[in-house]
Design an enzyme around this catalytic site. Structure first.
Site, PDB file in Angstrom:
ATOM      1  N   PHE A  16     -14.198   1.928 -11.076  1.00 33.65           N
ATOM      2  CA  PHE A  16     -12.720   2.267 -10.386  1.00 33.65           C
ATOM      3  C   PHE A  16     -12.640   3.708 -11.114  1.00 33.65           C
ATOM      4  O   PHE A  16     -11.520   4.147 -11.089  1.00 33.65           O
ATOM      5  CB  PHE A  16     -11.877   1.496 -10.739  1.00 33.65           C
ATOM      6  CG  PHE A  16     -12.514   0.070  -9.904  1.00 33.65           C
ATOM      7  CD1 PHE A  16     -12.635   0.211  -8.467  1.00 33.65           C
ATOM      8  CD2 PHE A  16     -13.593  -0.946 -10.390  1.00 33.65           C
ATOM      9  CE1 PHE A  16     -12.631  -1.180  -8.282  1.00 33.65           C
ATOM     10  CE2 PHE A  16     -13.884  -1.628 -10.162  1.00 33.65           C
ATOM     11  CZ  PHE A  16     -13.757  -2.265  -8.571  1.00 33.65           C
ATOM     12  N   GLY A  71     -16.822 -10.855 -15.014  1.00 33.05           N
ATOM     13  CA  GLY A  71     -15.908  -9.555 -13.932  1.00 33.05           C
ATOM     14  C   GLY A  71     -14.579 -10.238 -14.147  1.00 33.05           C
ATOM     15  O   GLY A  71     -14.097 -11.813 -15.532  1.00 33.05           O
ATOM     16  N   HIS A 140      -6.857  -6.932 -16.810  1.00 27.56           N
ATOM     17  CA  HIS A 140      -5.312  -6.211 -16.495  1.00 27.56           C
ATOM     18  C   HIS A 140      -4.215  -7.095 -16.504  1.00 27.56           C
ATOM     19  O   HIS A 140      -3.608  -6.588 -15.995  1.00 27.56           O
ATOM     20  CB  HIS A 140      -5.822  -5.356 -14.704  1.00 27.56           C
ATOM     21  CG  HIS A 140      -6.120  -4.430 -15.075  1.00 27.56           C
ATOM     22  ND1 HIS A 140      -7.917  -3.755 -15.529  1.00 27.56           N
ATOM     23  CD2 HIS A 140      -5.911  -3.058 -14.964  1.00 27.56           C
ATOM     24  CE1 HIS A 140      -8.329  -2.766 -15.442  1.00 27.56           C
ATOM     25  NE2 HIS A 140      -7.116  -2.296 -14.594  1.00 27.56           N
ATOM     26  N   HIS A 165      -6.974   3.194 -19.824  1.00 24.83           N
ATOM     27  CA  HIS A 165      -7.258   3.918 -17.920  1.00 24.83           C
ATOM     28  C   HIS A 165      -5.668   2.663 -17.266  1.00 24.83           C
ATOM     29  O   HIS A 165      -5.444   1.455 -18.009  1.00 24.83           O
ATOM     30  CB  HIS A 165      -8.561   3.252 -17.557  1.00 24.83           C
ATOM     31  CG  HIS A 165      -8.971   3.568 -16.130  1.00 24.83           C
ATOM     32  ND1 HIS A 165      -9.337   3.222 -14.883  1.00 24.83           N
ATOM     33  CD2 HIS A 165      -8.205   4.619 -15.318  1.00 24.83           C
ATOM     34  CE1 HIS A 165      -9.632   3.676 -13.905  1.00 24.83           C
ATOM     35  NE2 HIS A 165      -9.210   5.160 -14.355  1.00 24.83           N
TER      36      HIS A 165
HETATM   37 MG    MG Z   1      -9.932   0.493 -14.494  1.00 28.64          MG
END
Ligand code: MG
Length: 211
Positions: A16, A71, A140, A165
């Site tokens: 990503f 993941g 996240h 990020h």
């Molecule tokens: Mg990222």
């Protein structure tokens, strides 16, 4: 502008991170690698690993690549960023480590990248190696982002770099946990914002943290 010499088309690697962001990681990593090893939290299939790894290799440094490879929340079956080709039906879990190893081999970084296959929190418990640059691109959720920030940012050396990020200014653009840890870093007085490339932010440590 300095660009990494990647021996294959980086767009083939799942991930990503945009090429522009990757090249920014490379440029900053190239400077940071002069002063110590680099670390990234959240390697997935190794896209950022290639940019940071090539930077470290150029300076004779190394990159610790930390990821449990099962993941993040958003990669699980039924979630928005699920990739069924990374699902291991024998274990019933996601597994990005096979792809990661292929990427590292393809980029000829086996002598530079040190994979640590463990949850970031566990890997951080006994960590004592100062880092010249830390790239956070792990889970996240608020909890995952906080664990990565609190567990690893103390190890960044004075004048070292914290890169984060997926910093989005509004919830409409994306999850806010990375932006929140970026704000915490600045509010702590220990980091100052340096540059922003897309959703990738760079922060410089002002003084060493004594732990
Ligand atoms: Mg990222």
């Amino acid at each position: 502008m300095t660009k990494p010499n990647i021996p294959f088309d980086i767009a083939q690697i799942r991930g990503f991170l945009s090429t522009t962001e990757g090249e920014a990681l490379y440029r900053v990593g190239l400077q940071a690698s002069k002063y110590g090893p680099l670390a990234e939290i959240g390697s997935y299939c190794g896209k950022s690993t290639v940019f940071l790894g090539l930077a470290a290799k150029t300076q004779g440094s190394i990159l610790f690549a930390i990821d449990h490879h099962n993941g993040s929340e958003e990669h699980q079956p039924g979630e928005e960023y699920h990739d069924s080709s990374l699902f291991d039906s024998q274990t019933g879990m996601m597994d990005s480590f096979r792809e990661f190893r292929k990427t590292v081999k393809k980029a000829d970084l086996e002598q530079t990248v040190v994979p640590i296959v463990a949850p970031s929190e566990v890997a951080s418990y006994k960590w004592r190696t100062p880092l010249s640059m830390l790239f956070i691109d792990g889970g996240h959720s608020q909890k995952a982002a906080m664990i990565d920030y609190l567990g690893w940012s103390p190890h960044i050396i004075e004048n070292g770099i914290l890169a984060i990020h997926d910093i989005y200014d509004t919830p409409a653009e994306g999850g806010q946990a990375p932006r929140e840890i970026a704000s915490l870093a600045v509010a702590s007085g220990q980091f100052k914002a340096e540059q922003r490339i897309g959703c990738l932010g760079f922060f410089r440590r002002l003084s060493a943290y004594h732990y």
